[in-house]
Structures are given as structure tokens and as C-alpha cells.
Enzyme design. Structure first.
Site, PDB file in Angstrom:
ATOM      1  N   ASP A 147      84.787  -8.155  34.539  1.00 18.54           N
ATOM      2  CA  ASP A 147      84.293  -9.504  34.860  1.00 18.54           C
ATOM      3  C   ASP A 147      82.763  -9.507  34.908  1.00 18.54           C
ATOM      4  OD1 ASP A 147      83.967  -8.197  37.276  1.00 18.54           O
ATOM      5  OD2 ASP A 147      85.054  -9.676  38.486  1.00 18.54           O
ATOM      6  N   SER A 148      82.138  -8.335  34.642  1.00 19.94           N
ATOM      7  CA  SER A 148      80.692  -8.298  34.438  1.00 19.94           C
ATOM      8  C   SER A 148      80.311  -9.158  33.228  1.00 19.94           C
ATOM      9  CB  SER A 148      80.211  -6.852  34.238  1.00 19.94           C
ATOM     10  OG  SER A 148      80.954  -6.214  33.223  1.00 19.94           O
ATOM     11  N   ASP A 205      90.024  -6.899  33.848  1.00 20.58           N
ATOM     12  CA  ASP A 205      89.677  -7.199  35.235  1.00 20.58           C
ATOM     13  C   ASP A 205      90.377  -8.469  35.678  1.00 20.58           C
ATOM     14  OD1 ASP A 205      88.107  -5.927  37.114  1.00 20.58           O
ATOM     15  OD2 ASP A 205      86.229  -6.394  36.090  1.00 20.58           O
ATOM     16  N   GLU A 262      89.884  -5.491  42.626  1.00 23.16           N
ATOM     17  CA  GLU A 262      88.977  -5.023  43.679  1.00 23.16           C
ATOM     18  C   GLU A 262      89.744  -5.048  44.997  1.00 23.16           C
ATOM     19  OE1 GLU A 262      85.194  -7.045  43.610  1.00 23.16           O
ATOM     20  OE2 GLU A 262      84.929  -6.637  41.472  1.00 23.16           O
ATOM     21  N   GLU A 276      82.887   2.661  42.865  1.00 20.33           N
ATOM     22  CA  GLU A 276      81.535   2.180  42.513  1.00 20.33           C
ATOM     23  C   GLU A 276      80.548   2.412  43.650  1.00 20.33           C
ATOM     24  OE1 GLU A 276      81.388  -1.660  40.661  1.00 20.33           O
ATOM     25  OE2 GLU A 276      79.188  -1.720  40.728  1.00 20.33           O
TER      26      GLU A 276
HETATM   27  O1  KIV Z   1      83.172  -5.722  35.694  1.00 20.15           O
HETATM   28  C1  KIV Z   1      82.829  -4.586  35.333  1.00 20.15           C
HETATM   29  O2  KIV Z   1      82.293  -4.370  34.240  1.00 20.15           O
HETATM   30  C2  KIV Z   1      83.087  -3.496  36.250  1.00 20.15           C
HETATM   31  C3  KIV Z   1      82.364  -2.224  35.973  1.00 20.15           C
HETATM   32  C4  KIV Z   1      80.954  -2.366  36.406  1.00 20.15           C
HETATM   33  C5  KIV Z   1      83.027  -1.069  36.579  1.00 20.15           C
HETATM   34  O3  KIV Z   1      83.809  -3.629  37.186  1.00 20.15           O
END
Ligand code: KIV
Length: 260
Positions: free
Chosen positions: A45-46, A84, A116, A183
Site C-alpha cells: 500500500d506504499s 497488502d 498490519e 519493519e
Molecule cells: O507497503 C509497503 O510497500 C510495505 C513495505 C514497505 C514493507 O509494507
């Protein structure tokens, strides 16, 4: 992708073979990464930051994750694709968490999901695992709680927090998670956690003792325009090279050198 990827990852840990995971949000990047050879591709979700330009990952929706996961799975033949679950897609009820995780698998073709974990979300992991959905549990700095955590900072500083985190990792292994993503916790703590469980611990900013490493691809190849976290290693400066190519094209057009 091998259907036995969760078993393979556990074997890799046992043999001391490090696991490699990178992010992708689109078909082309996913294809380039997959052809380069990695174990896991994370549709993180980044993408909220790097694709959509949001300040945090909180605005990312399940429909956006499905759209991006579909694009990624179309470009991948070898790696396992982990999607995610975005903020609020697994927080309201176990029922809606199952529905949303199911959509990521069924509509978008993900092979596993990442959630998460905090004191409210940890029951979601066994509920998804029970219906056959492989889960990676994201511990430590959990960006969807950034406001509550007070920023993107290292976690597990006190003895109590370390104990809680280690116990949580042990519990999540018992629940059936196939890996932990850890993380931004101190390297020594990550080592203790990795040694306490038999499923792989994939670290980001958690030091060298983890069983594998994940980074955001844009950071690794130097495409991220803003400051990257200190723990990142940049292997290229593609952003600068991209701009040079665009500037050269623009100059050629303006000066009549293209087309000939
Ligand atoms: O959303 C993401 O890309 C992540 C990574 C930073 C591990 O959770």
C-alpha cells in the site's frame, strides 16, 4: 509461481538461504522484477505514496489494491505475489476482512495477503488462514497506524515492547502465518524474533539477522523523488537518468533533431 511457495520459504530459512522481496504496483515493473529473479513481489500500500501521491497509506482503498494487484499478477510468472490489505479493509469485522482478502485472491490473482498487526487486528490472521488464504503478518512499524505511533520511527524500544513483539510473532506462527514482515526494529531484537520462530522473518530496516529483506523498489533503483529512509541502499539513480532522457528528447524536438 510454485503452489508450494510457503513451504519453500520455510525451507529457505532452515537452509539459511536469504529471501528477497520487492514491491511492484504495475505490470511493467512487476515483469522486470520477476524476470530479474526474486522470491516474493509485494503489491504494497506504499503505492499510496509512490503511485497516487498521498502523504500516507491511509487513503488507499481495497478497489485500488485490486486494480494494482491485477496489473502486477499479469506481469509475474515466477514469484509469489503478496497483496497488502489496505487500511479499514480488515478492521471492521472478520466477515469483511474475509471478503476483501478473498477479492484480492479471486479477482486480482494474489497468492497471499499481508496485514498490519496490532491488538485489534491480530484475530484476522487465523480467520483468513482458516479459509485457505496465506497471510504475512506485518509487525514493528505499521504505517497504517502512523498517527498513533507518532511518525515513521523505530519500534520496540522498551523491554516490555520487545517481549510483546516476540510473543506476538510466536502466536502468529502458531496461528499459521507463513512469514512475518518486521519493519524498523533494532537489529538485535529482530535477531531474537527470527530465532524464536521457524517461519521466515523478512525485515525492512530491521538489520541483517532477518531471514530475508524487503525494500520499496522505487527506493532501490533511485526513482523516489523525496528523501528515502536511512536503512535503504540505492543501487541506481534511475530518476535522474529518466529526466536526462526526457530533457534530451525535448531538446531534440525543439531543435529539429527529432524526427529526422
Ligand atoms: O507497503 C509497503 O510497500 C510495505 C513495505 C514497505 C514493507 O509494507
Amino acid at each position: 509461481m510454485s503452489v508450494s511457495f510457503t513451504r519453500k520459504l520455510k525451507d529457505q530459512k532452515q537452509k539459511g538461504e536469504k529471501i528477497v522481496m520487492l514491491t511492484a504496483y504495475d505490470y511493467l515493473t512487476a515483469r522486470l522484477i520477476d524476470e530479474s529473479g526474486v522470491d516474493l513481489i509485494l503489491v504494497g500500500d506504499s503505492l499510496g505514496h509512490l503511485f497516487s501521491g498521498y502523504k500516507t497509506t491511509l487513503p488507499v482503498t481495497i478497489d485500488e489494491m485490486i486494480y494494482h494487484t491485477k496489473a502486477v499478477t499479469r506481469g509475474v510468472t515466477k514469484a509469489a505475489v503478496v497483496a497488502d490489505m489496505p487500511f479499514m479493509s480488515y478492521h471492521i469485522s472478520i466477515e469483511s476482512a474475509k471478503q476483501n482478502a478473498g477479492r484480492l485472491m479471486q479477482e486480482a490473482g494474489a497468492h497471499a495477503v499481508k496485514i498490519e498487526i496490532n491488538s485489534a487486528t491480530y484475530p484476522v490472521a487465523p480467520a483468513l488462514i482458516q479459509i485457505g488464504i496465506p497471510v504475512i503478518a506485518h509487525l514493528g512499524l505499521t504505517p497504517q497506524s502512523v498517527y498513533q505511533l507518532g511518525g515513521y520511527r523505530e519500534q520496540a524500544k522498551t523491554e516490555k515492547e520487545v517481549e510483546q513483539l516476540t510473543n506476538l510473532a510466536i502466536k502468529l506462527e502458531k496461528d499459521g502465518c507463513f512469514a512475518i514482515l518486521l519493519e524498523q526494529v533494532p537489529s538485535e531484537i529482530a535477531k531474537v524474533i527470527a530465532e524464536s520462530i521457524s517461519i521466515p522473518v523478512i525485515g525492512i530496516g530491521a538489520g541483517p539477522h532477518c531471514d530475508g529483506q524487503v525494500l520499496v523498489t522505487h527506493d532501490v533503483v533511485g526513482l523516489t523523488p523525496d528523501r528515502v529512509p536511512q536503512f535503504v541502499k540505492q543501487y541506481d539513480t534511475l530518476g535522474t537518468r529518466f529526466k536526462s532522457a526526457v530533457q534530451a528528447f525535448s531538446k531534440d524536438v525543439k531543435t529539429g533533431h527529432f524526427p529526422k
